[in-house]
Design an enzyme around this catalytic site. Structure first.
Site, mmCIF file in Angstrom:
data_model
loop_
_atom_site.group_PDB
_atom_site.id
_atom_site.type_symbol
_atom_site.label_atom_id
_atom_site.label_comp_id
_atom_site.label_asym_id
_atom_site.label_seq_id
_atom_site.Cartn_x
_atom_site.Cartn_y
_atom_site.Cartn_z
ATOM 1 N N PHE A 155 0.224 -1.483 0.391
ATOM 2 C CA PHE A 155 -0.072 0.150 0.261
ATOM 3 C C PHE A 155 0.860 1.250 0.011
ATOM 4 O O PHE A 155 1.413 2.101 0.859
ATOM 5 C CB PHE A 155 -0.958 -0.103 1.272
ATOM 6 C CG PHE A 155 -1.629 -1.091 1.428
ATOM 7 C CD1 PHE A 155 -3.022 -0.864 0.809
ATOM 8 C CD2 PHE A 155 -1.191 -2.158 2.592
ATOM 9 C CE1 PHE A 155 -3.308 -2.297 0.837
ATOM 10 C CE2 PHE A 155 -2.190 -3.468 2.564
ATOM 11 C CZ PHE A 155 -3.328 -3.502 2.093
ATOM 12 N N ASP A 199 0.980 -1.172 -5.109
ATOM 13 C CA ASP A 199 -0.142 -0.356 -4.958
ATOM 14 C C ASP A 199 -1.502 -0.755 -6.394
ATOM 15 O O ASP A 199 -0.535 -1.431 -6.633
ATOM 16 C CB ASP A 199 0.122 0.925 -4.964
ATOM 17 C CG ASP A 199 -1.106 1.574 -4.009
ATOM 18 O OD1 ASP A 199 -0.688 2.086 -2.592
ATOM 19 O OD2 ASP A 199 -1.977 1.870 -4.832
ATOM 20 N N SER A 200 -2.545 -0.522 -6.108
ATOM 21 C CA SER A 200 -3.285 -1.397 -6.858
ATOM 22 C C SER A 200 -3.423 0.166 -7.943
ATOM 23 O O SER A 200 -4.679 0.213 -9.078
ATOM 24 C CB SER A 200 -5.092 -1.335 -5.958
ATOM 25 O OG SER A 200 -4.911 -0.859 -5.578
ATOM 26 N N ASN A 240 -3.599 -5.902 -6.329
ATOM 27 C CA ASN A 240 -4.259 -6.018 -5.349
ATOM 28 C C ASN A 240 -3.001 -6.564 -4.267
ATOM 29 O O ASN A 240 -2.953 -7.769 -4.367
ATOM 30 C CB ASN A 240 -5.380 -6.542 -5.719
ATOM 31 C CG ASN A 240 -6.325 -6.597 -4.316
ATOM 32 O OD1 ASN A 240 -5.542 -7.166 -3.406
ATOM 33 N ND2 ASN A 240 -7.363 -6.635 -4.655
ATOM 34 N N ALA A 241 -3.595 -5.996 -3.140
ATOM 35 C CA ALA A 241 -2.136 -6.303 -1.850
ATOM 36 C C ALA A 241 -2.660 -7.702 -1.189
ATOM 37 O O ALA A 241 -1.794 -8.064 -1.037
ATOM 38 C CB ALA A 241 -2.177 -5.151 -0.692
ATOM 39 N N ASP A 280 0.373 -0.311 5.517
ATOM 40 C CA ASP A 280 -0.358 0.612 5.455
ATOM 41 C C ASP A 280 -1.842 0.935 4.822
ATOM 42 O O ASP A 280 -1.845 1.395 3.534
ATOM 43 C CB ASP A 280 0.836 1.830 4.905
ATOM 44 C CG ASP A 280 0.132 3.820 5.519
ATOM 45 O OD1 ASP A 280 -0.859 3.287 6.233
ATOM 46 O OD2 ASP A 280 0.541 4.330 5.404
ATOM 47 N N CYS A 300 -4.895 3.103 10.389
ATOM 48 C CA CYS A 300 -5.512 4.496 10.527
ATOM 49 C C CYS A 300 -6.704 4.442 10.542
ATOM 50 O O CYS A 300 -7.782 5.179 10.578
ATOM 51 C CB CYS A 300 -4.705 5.543 9.338
ATOM 52 S SG CYS A 300 -5.624 4.105 7.412
#
Ligand code: SAH
Length: 427
Positions: free
Chosen positions: A262, A283-284, A309-310, A330, A370
């Site tokens: 991410f 990252d996507s 896609n992670a 993240d 987050c």
């Protein structure tokens, strides 16, 4: 405030907006009452909340809003008539009032003077706590006693965002903008408009754009790493300011082969670069990776970027037996509401489990959440379960949060949302 996957350019990660539907209000240009502030009566629960140090009262705890206009500055009282403070009123948000001060202001002019003083204090606070960066949050809404106002500095460009009816009032906006110009002398100020937020606050539509000066793009430097910033539509770039101190912390432990999952525009990856033999960012979002590559060139770094896609990538890599020495996770806020908590925790567990399995002995995991709704306790427990399932022993090196320019109010838990745990991992 918003989640980063949906509005990465805003760089806000959580939402303080709940809304009850009612009719559209036309606020633009209407002056607030210059004197004789309206009174709002709150019930015992609302009063207890304010006396307990919180600054919000929900609509369900308002007994009467009297003559209060949308976005008005109001005097708050309990049902026995005892004064509780001066607040900003919203006619549409579930958060009906946001306390500004426990004092009783006597006029709209007093409000403007208070706003000017608070802005100066917010700027002075950053001068004390921000090191090695020309990019940071200058004003963080409630946490700077200016509810509904967010201002970020990206070198010589300020980004300005209002989130409530009161902060959108013409005289209030002008006061804020003029004070920022006077105190910070930016080359430009760019207004970031979040259409969804304006709709929730029933504010008239407004476009994002430059509201002072003419530039919208600049270069920023944090911890010696440079990033492109561009507020223009279609090429929004920037950095996650709340991770600024965590980037530096991660760099202190990073080594060997690193994977930044991410990665967005490369915040962690670029900081890990000088300490690692190889860095891969995942990252996507293709546009985010394109900017990440521009940032890498800017800093003379070679980083491998993978658009994927992670969840799928981590699964494939773990199955294939890939190994790393440093992994950063993240992800965007998985729990956007309390209800989504369980699903969110499952997501965090899966990601962390796969990452832990891929770390070599002595490896470093930097793992973040987050989501405000996921507490540090929940997050650590999930991480513990992932470690047990992965048959790994983790030693917590640091429990971190958002950078100091995103202050946390002790009695307003909603102001604390970012968790960043750094662990060393053994088999
Ligand atoms: N670490 C970054 C911020 C990450 S923001 C920094 O410090 O700058 C979260 C990122 O997750 C966004 O860039 C978004 O594009 C990405 N993302 C969201 N869902 C994803 C998924 N399923 N797979 C990969 N990336 C995803």
């Amino acid at each position: 405030m918003q989640v980063k996957d949906v509005h990465p350019h805003i760089l806000l990660r959580f939402s303080l907006h709940w809304v009850v539907p009612s009719r559209k209000l036309e606020l633009a240009g209407k002056p607030l009452a210059a004197s004789a502030l309206a009174h709002v009566l709150v019930n015992a629960r609302g009063a207890a909340r304010l006396r307990g140090g919180h600054v919000w009262v929900y609509r369900s705890d308002i007994v009467s809003a009297g003559e209060a206009q949308p976005g008005a500055v109001v005097l708050v009282r309990d049902e026995r008539g005892k004064h509780l403070g001066t607040a900003l009123y919203s006619s549409s948000s579930q958060i009906a009032i946001r306390l500004l001060t426990r004092e009783a202001l006597d006029s709209f002019d007093a409000l403007l003077a208070l706003i000017r003083r608070r802005i100066a204090e917010a700027i002075a606070y950053r001068e004390r706590v921000v090191r090695d960066s020309d990019a940071y949050r200058v004003i963080f809404s409630e946490a700077d006693f200016l509810p509904g106002l967010i201002v970020d500095r990206y070198n010589d460009v300020l980004s300005f965002q209002v989130l409530t009816q009161a902060m959108d009032d013409h005289a209030v906006r002008e006061t804020v903008i003029q004070t920022l110009i006077q105190e910070m002398k930016p080359e430009a100020i760019v207004e970031r408009v979040e259409p969804h937020v304006r709709e929730l606050e029933q504010l008239p539509v407004r476009e994002s754009g430059v509201i002072h000066g003419s530039k919208a793009a600049t270069l920023l430097t944090m911890n010696g790493v440079q990033f492109h910033y561009d507020a223009k539509e279609g090429q929004k770039t920037g950095a996650f300011l709340d991770q600024r101190e965590n980037y530096a912390a991660a760099a202190r432990y990073a080594h060997g082969e690193a994977l930044d999952v991410f990665c967005y525009q490369g915040g962690f990856a670029l900081h890990l670069g000088p300490h690692c033999s190889h860095v891969t960012g995942v990252d996507s979002s293709r546009p985010a990776l394109e900017t990440a590559e521009r940032n890498a060139s800017l800093n003379g770094r070679e980083i491998e970027w993978i658009e994927a896609n992670a969840f799928d990538l981590l699964k494939d890599y773990a199955t294939a037996g890939r190994q790393y020495d440093t992994i950063v996770l993240d992800p965007p806020a998985f729990a956007k509401s309390k209800k989504a908590l369980e699903t969110a925790l499952r997501g965090y567990k899966e990601l962390n489990l796969r990452a832990l399995k891929m770390l070599r002995p002595g490896g470093i995991l930097v793992t973040c959440s987050c989501s405000y709704h996921v507490s540090e306790g929940d997050f650590l427990q999930t991480l513990g379960e992932a470690a047990a399932d992965a048959h790994r022993t983790c030693r917590i090196l640091e429990k971190r949060g958002q950078a100091q320019d995103h202050p946390v109010l002790l009695n307003v838990p909603e102001t604390a949302y970012l968790k960043c745990i750094i662990c060393s991992v053994s088999h």
